[in-house]
Scaffold this motif. Sequence first.
Motif, PDB file in Angstrom:
ATOM      1  N   GLY A 197       0.836  -1.206   0.000  1.00 37.87           N
ATOM      2  CA  GLY A 197       0.000   0.000   0.000  1.00 37.87           C
ATOM      3  C   GLY A 197       0.871   1.257   0.000  1.00 37.87           C
ATOM      4  N   ASN A 198       1.943   1.244   0.800  1.00 32.60           N
ATOM      5  CA  ASN A 198       2.878   2.387   0.810  1.00 32.60           C
ATOM      6  C   ASN A 198       3.599   2.514  -0.535  1.00 32.60           C
ATOM      7  OD1 ASN A 198       3.770   0.965   3.893  1.00 32.60           O
ATOM      8  ND2 ASN A 198       2.525   2.800   3.748  1.00 32.60           N
ATOM      9  N   LEU A 199       3.898   1.351  -1.120  1.00 34.59           N
ATOM     10  CA  LEU A 199       4.625   1.356  -2.394  1.00 34.59           C
ATOM     11  C   LEU A 199       3.773   1.989  -3.494  1.00 34.59           C
ATOM     12  CD1 LEU A 199       7.100   0.248  -4.069  1.00 34.59           C
ATOM     13  CD2 LEU A 199       5.674  -1.725  -4.555  1.00 34.59           C
ATOM     14  N   LEU A 200       2.513   1.525  -3.588  1.00 32.63           N
ATOM     15  CA  LEU A 200       1.656   2.012  -4.669  1.00 32.63           C
ATOM     16  C   LEU A 200       1.075   3.378  -4.361  1.00 32.63           C
ATOM     17  CD1 LEU A 200      -0.062  -1.381  -4.968  1.00 32.63           C
ATOM     18  CD2 LEU A 200       1.254  -0.332  -6.788  1.00 32.63           C
ATOM     19  N   GLY A 201       0.745   3.584  -3.090  1.00 27.23           N
ATOM     20  CA  GLY A 201       0.108   4.834  -2.709  1.00 27.23           C
ATOM     21  C   GLY A 201       1.078   5.992  -2.695  1.00 27.23           C
ATOM     22  N   ALA A 202       2.354   5.724  -2.455  1.00 34.81           N
ATOM     23  CA  ALA A 202       3.279   6.838  -2.306  1.00 34.81           C
ATOM     24  C   ALA A 202       4.558   6.677  -3.119  1.00 34.81           C
ATOM     25  CB  ALA A 202       3.621   7.023  -0.829  1.00 34.81           C
ATOM     26  N   LEU A 203       5.322   5.629  -2.811  1.00 29.11           N
ATOM     27  CA  LEU A 203       6.674   5.558  -3.373  1.00 29.11           C
ATOM     28  C   LEU A 203       6.727   5.592  -4.900  1.00 29.11           C
ATOM     29  CD1 LEU A 203       8.850   3.153  -1.211  1.00 29.11           C
ATOM     30  CD2 LEU A 203       9.113   5.596  -1.606  1.00 29.11           C
ATOM     31  N   GLN A 204       5.811   4.850  -5.561  1.00 34.12           N
ATOM     32  CA  GLN A 204       5.870   4.823  -7.025  1.00 34.12           C
ATOM     33  C   GLN A 204       5.575   6.194  -7.608  1.00 34.12           C
ATOM     34  OE1 GLN A 204       3.634   1.441  -8.496  1.00 34.12           O
ATOM     35  NE2 GLN A 204       5.388   0.107  -8.158  1.00 34.12           N
ATOM     36  N   ASN A 205       4.727   6.939  -6.917  1.00 34.29           N
ATOM     37  CA  ASN A 205       4.438   8.299  -7.335  1.00 34.29           C
ATOM     38  C   ASN A 205       5.669   9.197  -7.154  1.00 34.29           C
ATOM     39  OD1 ASN A 205       2.670  10.384  -8.153  1.00 34.29           O
ATOM     40  ND2 ASN A 205       2.337  10.959  -6.013  1.00 34.29           N
ATOM     41  N   TRP A 206       6.352   9.015  -6.045  1.00 36.43           N
ATOM     42  CA  TRP A 206       7.580   9.802  -5.797  1.00 36.43           C
ATOM     43  C   TRP A 206       8.599   9.553  -6.910  1.00 36.43           C
ATOM     44  CZ3 TRP A 206       9.391   9.406   0.038  1.00 36.43           C
ATOM     45  CH2 TRP A 206       8.340   9.824   0.869  1.00 36.43           C
ATOM     46  N   VAL A 207       8.686   8.281  -7.336  1.00 37.83           N
ATOM     47  CA  VAL A 207       9.658   7.921  -8.365  1.00 37.83           C
ATOM     48  C   VAL A 207       9.346   8.671  -9.666  1.00 37.83           C
ATOM     49  CG1 VAL A 207      10.507   6.009  -9.796  1.00 37.83           C
ATOM     50  CG2 VAL A 207      10.200   5.681  -7.333  1.00 37.83           C
ATOM     51  N   GLU A 208       8.047   8.769 -10.001  1.00 40.08           N
ATOM     52  CA  GLU A 208       7.682   9.509 -11.218  1.00 40.08           C
ATOM     53  C   GLU A 208       7.974  10.997 -11.071  1.00 40.08           C
ATOM     54  OE1 GLU A 208       3.647   8.746 -12.501  1.00 40.08           O
ATOM     55  OE2 GLU A 208       3.987   6.603 -12.079  1.00 40.08           O
ATOM     56  N   LEU A 209       7.700  11.527  -9.882  1.00 43.55           N
ATOM     57  CA  LEU A 209       7.863  12.971  -9.683  1.00 43.55           C
ATOM     58  C   LEU A 209       9.311  13.418  -9.808  1.00 43.55           C
ATOM     59  CD1 LEU A 209       5.402  13.485  -6.696  1.00 43.55           C
ATOM     60  CD2 LEU A 209       5.083  14.289  -9.033  1.00 43.55           C
ATOM     61  N   GLN A 210      10.253  12.530  -9.466  1.00 41.84           N
ATOM     62  CA  GLN A 210      11.657  12.965  -9.488  1.00 41.84           C
ATOM     63  C   GLN A 210      12.134  13.317 -10.896  1.00 41.84           C
ATOM     64  OE1 GLN A 210      14.142   9.844  -7.844  1.00 41.84           O
ATOM     65  NE2 GLN A 210      13.482   8.345  -9.361  1.00 41.84           N
ATOM     66  N   GLU A 211      11.390  12.879 -11.926  1.00 43.39           N
ATOM     67  CA  GLU A 211      11.758  13.236 -13.298  1.00 43.39           C
ATOM     68  C   GLU A 211      11.362  14.674 -13.627  1.00 43.39           C
ATOM     69  OE1 GLU A 211      13.489  11.066 -14.899  1.00 43.39           O
ATOM     70  OE2 GLU A 211      13.109   9.397 -13.510  1.00 43.39           O
ATOM     71  N   ARG A 212      10.318  15.168 -12.966  1.00 41.66           N
ATOM     72  CA  ARG A 212       9.761  16.462 -13.387  1.00 41.66           C
ATOM     73  C   ARG A 212       9.931  17.580 -12.371  1.00 41.66           C
ATOM     74  NH1 ARG A 212       4.268  15.684 -13.528  1.00 41.66           N
ATOM     75  NH2 ARG A 212       4.449  13.534 -12.822  1.00 41.66           N
ATOM     76  N   TYR A 213      10.276  17.242 -11.127  1.00 41.84           N
ATOM     77  CA  TYR A 213      10.375  18.252 -10.079  1.00 41.84           C
ATOM     78  C   TYR A 213      11.720  18.157  -9.372  1.00 41.84           C
ATOM     79  CZ  TYR A 213       5.244  18.682 -10.367  1.00 41.84           C
ATOM     80  OH  TYR A 213       3.952  18.878 -10.781  1.00 41.84           O
ATOM     81  N   GLU A 214      12.012  19.216  -8.623  1.00 43.11           N
ATOM     82  CA  GLU A 214      13.166  19.169  -7.728  1.00 43.11           C
ATOM     83  C   GLU A 214      12.644  18.564  -6.418  1.00 43.11           C
ATOM     84  OE1 GLU A 214      14.532  23.095  -6.682  1.00 43.11           O
ATOM     85  OE2 GLU A 214      15.954  22.292  -5.230  1.00 43.11           O
ATOM     86  N   CYS A 215      12.988  17.304  -6.159  1.00 40.75           N
ATOM     87  CA  CYS A 215      12.324  16.587  -5.059  1.00 40.75           C
ATOM     88  C   CYS A 215      13.202  16.433  -3.817  1.00 40.75           C
ATOM     89  CB  CYS A 215      11.897  15.195  -5.530  1.00 40.75           C
ATOM     90  SG  CYS A 215      10.652  15.242  -6.816  1.00 40.75           S
ATOM     91  N   TYR A 216      12.576  16.614  -2.676  1.00 41.11           N
ATOM     92  CA  TYR A 216      13.198  16.351  -1.374  1.00 41.11           C
ATOM     93  C   TYR A 216      12.391  15.253  -0.702  1.00 41.11           C
ATOM     94  CZ  TYR A 216      15.928  20.607  -1.792  1.00 41.11           C
ATOM     95  OH  TYR A 216      16.806  21.565  -2.210  1.00 41.11           O
ATOM     96  N   TYR A 217      13.033  14.130  -0.418  1.00 46.89           N
ATOM     97  CA  TYR A 217      12.336  13.037   0.246  1.00 46.89           C
ATOM     98  C   TYR A 217      12.987  12.779   1.599  1.00 46.89           C
ATOM     99  CZ  TYR A 217      10.136  12.316  -4.286  1.00 46.89           C
ATOM    100  OH  TYR A 217       9.430  12.494  -5.438  1.00 46.89           O
ATOM    101  N   CYS A 218      12.169  12.960   2.632  1.00 47.81           N
ATOM    102  CA  CYS A 218      12.691  12.954   3.986  1.00 47.81           C
ATOM    103  C   CYS A 218      12.306  11.664   4.728  1.00 47.81           C
ATOM    104  CB  CYS A 218      12.073  14.169   4.698  1.00 47.81           C
ATOM    105  SG  CYS A 218      12.696  14.451   6.344  1.00 47.81           S
ATOM    106  N   ILE A 219      13.186  11.230   5.606  1.00 45.43           N
ATOM    107  CA  ILE A 219      12.855  10.167   6.555  1.00 45.43           C
ATOM    108  C   ILE A 219      12.574  10.889   7.860  1.00 45.43           C
ATOM    109  CG2 ILE A 219      13.815   8.193   7.835  1.00 45.43           C
ATOM    110  CD1 ILE A 219      15.536   7.680   5.237  1.00 45.43           C
ATOM    111  N   VAL A 220      11.297  10.964   8.245  1.00 44.01           N
ATOM    112  CA  VAL A 220      10.936  11.849   9.362  1.00 44.01           C
ATOM    113  C   VAL A 220      11.046  11.109  10.696  1.00 44.01           C
ATOM    114  CG1 VAL A 220       9.584  13.498   8.001  1.00 44.01           C
ATOM    115  CG2 VAL A 220       8.452  11.482   8.878  1.00 44.01           C
TER     116      VAL A 220
END
Length: 328
Positions: free
Chosen positions: A18-41
Motif C-alpha cells: 500500500g505504501n509502495l503504490l500509494g506513495a513511493l511509485q508516485n515519488w519515483v515519477e515525480l523525481q523526473e519532473r520536479y526538484e524533489c526532497y524526500y525525507c525520513i521523518v
Amino acid sequence: MKGRVLSGMQPSGRLHIGNLLGALQNWVELQERYECYYCIVDWHALTTGYANPEVIGEYSKDLLLNYLAAGIDPDKCTVFLQSKVYQHAELHLLLGMITPLSRLERVPTYKEKQTELKEKDLNTYGFLGYPLLQTADILLYRAGYVPVGVDQEPHIEITREIARRFHHLYEVDVFVEPETLLTKFPKVVGTDGRKMSKSYENAIYLSDSPDVVEKKIKTMMTDPARERRRDPGTPELSPVYHLHKIFSSEQELAHVANGCRTAEIGCIDCKKILVKNVLHVLDPIWKRREELNHNPSYLADVIEEGNKKASVTAEETMSLVRGAMKFQ
Ligand code: TRP
C-alpha cells in the motif's frame, strides 16, 4: 525552474505494498519532473514511539533501503534524515510561538489517532505538535507540492494557514503555500478487505519472501457468496479483485471478473494470477534490496550527501525567517 516537491515517511516499521503504490511509485515519477526532497521523518516517529526510541535508527535505515529499492534515485533528488537537519527543530520551535493551541486541537488526526492508539499515552506536547512539525518540514524547503494521501490533507491545510499567519504577522512573504498532489491509488485494501495497514495485520510487506506473499494471497478473503466452486460471485465484493485492478492487465481483469460472475473459474485460479503479478512487481525491488544490503557504505554516503544538500536549502529559508522576525 522546476517546481519543488517535499514528502516524507515515518520510520515506524516495515513498508507494505500500500505504501509502495500509494506513495513511493508516485515519488519515483515525480523525481523526473520536479526538484524533489524526500525525507525520513524520524523525529515524527518519536511522537508516538517515544518510549522505544532505540528501534527508530534501524527502521530509518530500512526505510532508506526501501526508498532506493523502489527506484528513488539520489542523483535526481535529495534523500535525507530529518534529525540531521537541525533547522527542522528551529523552525518548529519558532512556528510554535504563533500557532494557536485550539488550531492544533482541531486537527482531525489528533483525536482519531489518540483513540486508535489507546494503549499509548499520547497526552504529550510532542503528539499535539505533530502537524506543526510537518508544517516545518514543508515550509523549510519552500515546497510548492506535497505528494500525500487524502488522510494528510488536514496537515497541508494547517501548513498553508501557518504560512499565511507568519506572512501577516511579520509583513514579509518567506514561505510558499503548498498544494497537495493526491496519489492515483490513495487506498489499497488488505487481505481482509479493510484498508491495508500495519495495525490490522492484513498487509503484504516489501520484506516478505515470495512464499509468504503467495501464502497471504492464497488465504485472502473472497466474496462469501462463492462458498462452493460452482457458486457464481460478485468480483467487486472480493478484495482479491480490488488488488487485480491495481496489479493485473485489462485482459486478465476482464477474465477474472467474467470467470467469477459465471463461476467459470474458481477463487484459487483467480488468486494464482494475482500472485504472479504481485511477484512480478516485487521481484526487482527484492533484488535491489538485496544488492543494497550488501553495500552499507553506499547507503551511508547517500544519506550524508542528502543531509548536506537539504541543510543548504534549509539554512537559506531559516536566514529569511530569522530576518523576518528580527532575530539575526
Ligand atoms: N504525516 C506524514 C504521514 O504520516 C509524514 C510526514 C511528516 C510528511 N512530514 C511530512 C509527509 C512532510 C509530507 C510532508 O504520512
